[in-house]
Design a protein around this motif. Structure first.
Motif, PDB file in Angstrom:
ATOM      1  N   THR A  30       0.832  -1.279   0.073  1.00  0.00           N
ATOM      2  CA  THR A  30       0.024  -0.055   0.237  1.00  0.00           C
ATOM      3  C   THR A  30       0.715   1.154  -0.067  1.00  0.00           C
ATOM      4  N   PHE A  31       2.071   1.158   0.820  1.00  0.00           N
ATOM      5  CA  PHE A  31       3.092   2.516   0.802  1.00  0.00           C
ATOM      6  C   PHE A  31       3.252   2.638  -0.732  1.00  0.00           C
ATOM      7  N   ILE A  32       3.770   1.469  -1.213  1.00  0.00           N
ATOM      8  CA  ILE A  32       4.333   1.641  -2.766  1.00  0.00           C
ATOM      9  C   ILE A  32       3.340   2.301  -3.584  1.00  0.00           C
ATOM     10  N   GLN A  33       2.131   1.759  -3.511  1.00  0.00           N
ATOM     11  CA  GLN A  33       1.022   2.382  -4.239  1.00  0.00           C
ATOM     12  C   GLN A  33       1.014   3.718  -4.047  1.00  0.00           C
ATOM     13  N   LEU A  34       0.742   4.107  -2.994  1.00  0.00           N
ATOM     14  CA  LEU A  34       0.540   5.659  -2.535  1.00  0.00           C
ATOM     15  C   LEU A  34       1.731   6.447  -2.564  1.00  0.00           C
ATOM     16  N   TYR A  35       2.791   6.015  -2.413  1.00  0.00           N
ATOM     17  CA  TYR A  35       3.866   7.097  -2.349  1.00  0.00           C
ATOM     18  C   TYR A  35       5.159   6.321  -3.202  1.00  0.00           C
ATOM     19  N   SER A  36       4.830   6.200  -4.366  1.00  0.00           N
ATOM     20  CA  SER A  36       5.689   5.462  -5.330  1.00  0.00           C
ATOM     21  C   SER A  36       6.956   6.411  -5.525  1.00  0.00           C
ATOM     22  N   MET A  37       6.921   7.774  -5.530  1.00  0.00           N
ATOM     23  CA  MET A  37       8.274   8.500  -5.383  1.00  0.00           C
ATOM     24  C   MET A  37       8.993   8.195  -4.255  1.00  0.00           C
ATOM     25  N   ASP A  38       8.465   8.280  -3.075  1.00  0.00           N
ATOM     26  CA  ASP A  38       9.291   7.974  -1.844  1.00  0.00           C
ATOM     27  C   ASP A  38       9.904   6.678  -2.056  1.00  0.00           C
ATOM     28  N   TRP A  39       8.988   5.594  -2.478  1.00  0.00           N
ATOM     29  CA  TRP A  39       9.668   4.154  -2.675  1.00  0.00           C
ATOM     30  C   TRP A  39      10.757   4.294  -3.477  1.00  0.00           C
ATOM     31  N   GLY A  40      10.811   5.129  -4.464  1.00  0.00           N
ATOM     32  CA  GLY A  40      11.787   5.169  -5.403  1.00  0.00           C
ATOM     33  C   GLY A  40      13.026   5.876  -4.733  1.00  0.00           C
ATOM     34  N   LYS A  41      12.817   6.877  -3.981  1.00  0.00           N
ATOM     35  CA  LYS A  41      14.125   7.285  -3.107  1.00  0.00           C
ATOM     36  C   LYS A  41      14.620   6.554  -2.142  1.00  0.00           C
ATOM     37  N   ILE A  42      13.746   5.497  -1.426  1.00  0.00           N
ATOM     38  CA  ILE A  42      14.101   4.645  -0.553  1.00  0.00           C
ATOM     39  C   ILE A  42      15.098   3.823  -1.217  1.00  0.00           C
ATOM     40  N   LYS A  43      14.681   3.186  -2.353  1.00  0.00           N
ATOM     41  CA  LYS A  43      15.351   2.066  -3.136  1.00  0.00           C
ATOM     42  C   LYS A  43      16.723   2.738  -3.647  1.00  0.00           C
TER      43      LYS A  43
END
Length: 82
Positions: A30-43
């Motif tokens: 759900t986090f990835i769906q809602l905050y894909s930009m943040d997920w990209g930064k984490i990765k």
């Protein structure tokens, strides 16, 4: 420097979209769906640390999924302390 800004706010939004008996995996998805930009930064931050390390050095940041699970755990632990 923080990898994820406004963590608490984002965690609360994600939790509001989940059922009461959610799993850690559902939280991450759900986090990835809602905050894909943040997920990209984490990765990206994880990959950068992996590439910049000296041979034999330990990477300080956990893998991205584990990082998110840890962020959730810290948030929930802090809620219990209040």
């Amino acid at each position: 420097m923080a990898v994820l800004h406004r963590k608490e706010e984002k965690i609360e939004v994600v939790l509001s979209k989940l059922p009461k008996d959610y799993t850690d995996q559902q939280f991450v998805e759900t986090f990835i769906q809602l905050y894909s930009m943040d997920w990209g930064k984490i990765k990206a931050n994880y990959i950068k640390q992996s590439q910049d390390k000296e041979p034999g050095a330990i990477i300080n940041m956990p893998k991205p999924e584990i990082y998110l699970k840890n962020v959730l755990k810290v948030y929930l632990d802090n809620l219990d302390k209040k």
